[in-house]
Design a protein around this motif. Structure first.
Motif, PDB file in Angstrom:
ATOM      1  N   PHE A   1       0.855  -1.190   0.000  1.00  0.00           N
ATOM      2  CA  PHE A   1       0.000   0.000   0.000  1.00  0.00           C
ATOM      3  C   PHE A   1       0.890   1.239   0.000  1.00  0.00           C
ATOM      4  N   ARG A   2       0.587   2.171  -0.895  1.00  0.00           N
ATOM      5  CA  ARG A   2       1.338   3.423  -0.991  1.00  0.00           C
ATOM      6  C   ARG A   2       0.348   4.575  -1.110  1.00  0.00           C
ATOM      7  N   GLU A   3       0.636   5.650  -0.396  1.00  0.00           N
ATOM      8  CA  GLU A   3      -0.211   6.842  -0.523  1.00  0.00           C
ATOM      9  C   GLU A   3       0.580   8.078  -0.114  1.00  0.00           C
ATOM     10  N   SER A   4       0.524   9.105  -0.948  1.00  0.00           N
ATOM     11  CA  SER A   4       1.140  10.380  -0.597  1.00  0.00           C
ATOM     12  C   SER A   4       0.119  11.235   0.153  1.00  0.00           C
ATOM     13  N   GLU A   5       0.634  12.150   0.956  1.00  0.00           N
ATOM     14  CA  GLU A   5      -0.219  13.012   1.776  1.00  0.00           C
ATOM     15  C   GLU A   5      -1.226  12.173   2.567  1.00  0.00           C
ATOM     16  N   HIS A   6      -0.732  11.185   3.252  1.00  0.00           N
ATOM     17  CA  HIS A   6      -1.564  10.241   4.008  1.00  0.00           C
ATOM     18  C   HIS A   6      -1.903  10.841   5.382  1.00  0.00           C
ATOM     19  N   TYR A   7      -3.185  11.067   5.624  1.00  0.00           N
ATOM     20  CA  TYR A   7      -3.654  11.697   6.864  1.00  0.00           C
ATOM     21  C   TYR A   7      -4.052  10.648   7.893  1.00  0.00           C
ATOM     22  N   ARG A   8      -3.728  10.940   9.140  1.00  0.00           N
ATOM     23  CA  ARG A   8      -4.226  10.154  10.263  1.00  0.00           C
ATOM     24  C   ARG A   8      -4.555  11.101  11.413  1.00  0.00           C
ATOM     25  N   ILE A   9      -5.610  10.757  12.150  1.00  0.00           N
ATOM     26  CA  ILE A   9      -6.071  11.589  13.264  1.00  0.00           C
ATOM     27  C   ILE A   9      -6.266  10.708  14.489  1.00  0.00           C
ATOM     28  N   LEU A  10      -5.823  11.198  15.623  1.00  0.00           N
ATOM     29  CA  LEU A  10      -5.944  10.457  16.873  1.00  0.00           C
ATOM     30  C   LEU A  10      -6.429  11.392  17.966  1.00  0.00           C
ATOM     31  N   GLN A  11      -7.461  10.999  18.692  1.00  0.00           N
ATOM     32  CA  GLN A  11      -7.917  11.799  19.819  1.00  0.00           C
ATOM     33  C   GLN A  11      -7.157  11.398  21.077  1.00  0.00           C
TER      34      GLN A  11
END
Length: 265
Positions: free
Chosen positions: A98-108
């Motif tokens: 799996f490859r992705e540019s500008e990969h966002y992740r959010i954690l509370q």
């Protein structure tokens, strides 16, 4: 807790770095939005850096990049150097990766939404890699980079938001402007580092919550010690003057806390 109705506050690695370095500067920069104009040379470099990030994103998406390269010889040089130094990163290994540019992740965490953006994220069934492009020369102090909240937060969030164990996660900075050819620094993660980051992060956010509650009662964020050399280079030094501003003036600066915006490292 700020209140039951308070919206979650977005924070990035830039916020955490500044908050840890100088809480009062965090107040001036993000709550009061008091910024000085960028130095023209610094602004020009920022623009070129943004263009390189966009170039790499376009390439990863399979979009044409010829116009970018034709328009700027510096981008041509960086791209050519990186292609020669790390062609394996630019070439997908197999269809299972799996490859992705500008990969966002959010954690509370507590009352905050921690947001990370990976310039390039590469993962398979065994391991996950975070790639980050830097358009300045490779720093000499690797330990300082390891302590930077970009490194700590990016690795921490990935471990918390995926099934990967910390030992299967790594982060690599690529410095495309380094002399002769692009150079890199890789940080391999582990469970001990993960636990340490969790502790430091929660401690820092607890402090931020207290400072925000005090700020809403017109109390200023803490300052660094009076003998700190950081003040010699801070454009807020005259404003701070090592004294407390009046409570009445502070009321004019109280913003909606959810408007805190992300800045680059």
């Amino acid at each position: 807790m700020l209140s039951e109705t308070t919206q979650l506050i977005p924070l990035s690695q830039g916020h955490l770095n500044l908050l840890e370095a100088c809480p009062r500067k965090f107040q001036h920069t993000y709550l009061e939005k008091l910024n000085t104009p960028l130095d023209p040379k610094h602004e020009e470099h920022q623009t070129l850096g943004s263009q390189f990030h966009l170039l790499m994103q376009q390439r990863e998406m399979g979009l044409p990049i010829g116009s970018f390269l034709e328009a700027d010889t510096q981008l041509q040089s960086w791209m050519s150097g990186f292609t020669n130094a790390a062609s394996e990163i630019l070439t997908p290994s197999d269809s299972q990766t799996f490859r992705e540019s500008e990969h966002y992740r959010i954690l509370q965490v507590q009352d905050y939404l921690l947001t990370v953006v990976y310039d390039l994220f590469i993962a398979d069934s065994q391991q996950a890699q975070i790639i980050d492009w830097k358009t300045y020369p490779k720093p000499q102090n690797k330990r300082k980079l390891e302590r930077n909240w970009q490194t700590r937060l990016y690795l921490y969030v990935l471990a918390e938001t995926s099934d990967y164990l910390p030992k299967d996660i790594s982060m690599t900075y690529w410095f495309v402007q380094s002399e002769s050819q692009p150079q890199n620094i890789t940080f391999n993660y582990n469970s001990t580092q993960h636990q340490q980051t969790a502790k430091k992060l929660n401690q820092l956010l607890h402090k931020l919550t207290d400072w925000l509650e005090d700020y809403q009662r017109n109390q200023l964020f803490p300052q660094v010690p009076e003998n700190s050399k950081d003040c010699d280079y801070c454009h807020f030094a005259a404003r701070c003057n090592r004294t407390q501003a009046s409570a009445e003036n502070q009321k004019n600066y109280l913003p909606h806390l959810a408007n805190i915006q992300e800045v680059a490292l």
